[in-house]
Design a protein around this motif. Structure first.
Motif, mmCIF file in Angstrom:
data_model
loop_
_atom_site.group_PDB
_atom_site.id
_atom_site.type_symbol
_atom_site.label_atom_id
_atom_site.label_comp_id
_atom_site.label_asym_id
_atom_site.label_seq_id
_atom_site.Cartn_x
_atom_site.Cartn_y
_atom_site.Cartn_z
ATOM 1 N N UNK A 199 2.087 -3.079 -4.073
ATOM 2 C CA UNK A 199 3.493 -3.363 -3.828
ATOM 3 C C UNK A 199 4.342 -2.327 -4.566
ATOM 4 N N UNK A 200 5.044 -1.497 -3.800
ATOM 5 C CA UNK A 200 5.910 -0.488 -4.387
ATOM 6 C C UNK A 200 7.364 -0.673 -4.025
ATOM 7 N N UNK A 201 7.635 -1.208 -2.833
ATOM 8 C CA UNK A 201 8.996 -1.474 -2.393
ATOM 9 C C UNK A 201 9.364 -2.929 -2.602
ATOM 10 N N UNK A 202 10.634 -3.251 -2.414
ATOM 11 C CA UNK A 202 11.115 -4.614 -2.608
ATOM 12 C C UNK A 202 10.343 -5.583 -1.720
ATOM 13 N N UNK A 203 9.809 -6.646 -2.320
ATOM 14 C CA UNK A 203 8.932 -7.566 -1.596
ATOM 15 C C UNK A 203 9.157 -8.986 -2.070
#
Length: 351
Positions: A199-203
């Protein structure tokens, strides 16, 4: 008007009996019908910009050796519980998945001409496809689907927005890769026998069941790797039987926030592992989780650390019957210069 494909020998795609062979690009709105199934993808198939392929419930797509679908338009595959749409290799051949581009027909709820999958089954072979569903800026929706046997099940990048809801992913090395600048809503899924989630982006990662993750390579478990800004919210999930780490904070920036709340941890080797260099760089909240047990550590820090690291503050959680040896910081490892500051939690699990 949808251009229906009939079983006429002089039309492309070529059709023989109940099998339809796809040989050319899709340049206009087209519908694939169950009556003409299976559809054999004989070479890489382009869905051109502005065109939309709609697939009827019960259709089966079979991919020839190392072929794929390239979506610059739209792909709407809406199956049903009794009549799922199936994607698989022809005669057990390895295939290369589906790739979506930024100029696609983005998913919009209620719109037929968009990019969406519902009640679909994707079956790979070993570690192929390497990336079964890869979106480069295309917004797509995946609901009530099943994905089995691949390297990466879903990868989003370049500001793509995806939603993965009420689906199953099994036997894929990397179940999900949400790269920086992309966004994801991941809710109500069952993910089992995989190795990692990145998970690297907004999640929003909520109400998922994760079981039996392996511990191969440098990164396993759910790995948070935020190089840009954004918020990752990990809430109300179940993490069970991880051979390595259940959740690992690898990196985050000053503009990043990570919330780990109200999750259940049971039967894992290590439940939570934090970088002492990055845990205080953004905003990290860990509270109201039930850490039922562990085989090694409930909570561990790992180096390198900054020169004068501040204590890493952990909120109230239920820690089961853990003793002080279940927490790894400078008290147990001289190579870790940071110290954990753990708030007192309840004596019984949160409900």
């Amino acid at each position: 008007m949808w251009n229906k494909i009939f079983l006429l020998f002089f039309l492309l795609p070529l059709s023989l009996g109940a099998t339809t062979y796809i040989e050319g690009p899709i340049l206009e709105d087209t519908e694939w019908l169950r009556a003409n199934s299976p559809y054999i993808i004989t070479q890489n198939l382009l869905i051109a910009e502005g065109a939309c392929l709609r697939i009827e419930a019960g259709v089966e797509l079979q991919f020839a050796h190392e072929t794929q679908i390239l979506v610059k338009g739209g792909l709407s595959a809406i199956g049903s519980k009794r009549k799922p749409i199936r994607f698989l290799g022809h005669n057990h051949a390895p295939w290369n998945g589906l790739r979506f581009y930024h100029n696609c027909l983005h998913y919009e709820e209620g719109q037929v001409r968009s990019t969406q999958f519902e009640y679909c089954e994707f079956l790979g072979i070993g570690e192929a496809p390497a990336q079964l569903l890869r979106t480069e800026g295309c917004h797509l929706s995946i609901r009530n689907c099943k994905i089995e046997n691949c390297y990466t099940a879903i990868q989003s990048e370049r500001q793509a927005k995806i939603q993965l809801i009420d689906s199953e992913i099994r036997n894929c090395d990397r179940a999900l890769n949400v790269r920086n600048s992309s966004m994801a809503k991941v809710m109500g899924n069952e993910i089992e026998n995989c190795n990692s989630i990145m998970l690297g982006g907004s999640t929003d990662f909520e109400n998922n069941q994760l079981k039996k993750f392996t511990n191969y390579g440098r990164h396993s478990g759910l790995v948070v790797w935020m190089l840009g800004g954004g918020l990752i919210n990990i809430r109300n999930n179940e993490f069970e039987q991880f051979e390595g780490v259940a959740i690992k904070l690898q990196k985050m920036s000053r503009r990043s926030s990570l919330n780990i709340r109200q999750n259940q941890f049971k039967g894992n080797s290590t439940n939570l592992k934090l970088s002492c260099q990055y845990a205080n760089k953004g905003k990290t909240l860990v509270e109201e989780n039930n850490f039922m047990d562990c085989k090694r550590y409930q909570l561990a820090l790992f180096s390198p650390c900054s020169d004068e690291p501040a204590p890493i503050v952990i909120g109230p959680n239920y820690w089961g019957k853990s003793d002080e040896n279940a927490f790894l910081d400078q008290e147990q490892d001289l190579n870790i210069s940071a110290k954990l500051q753990v708030a007192a939690g309840p004596k019984k699990p949160y409900r």
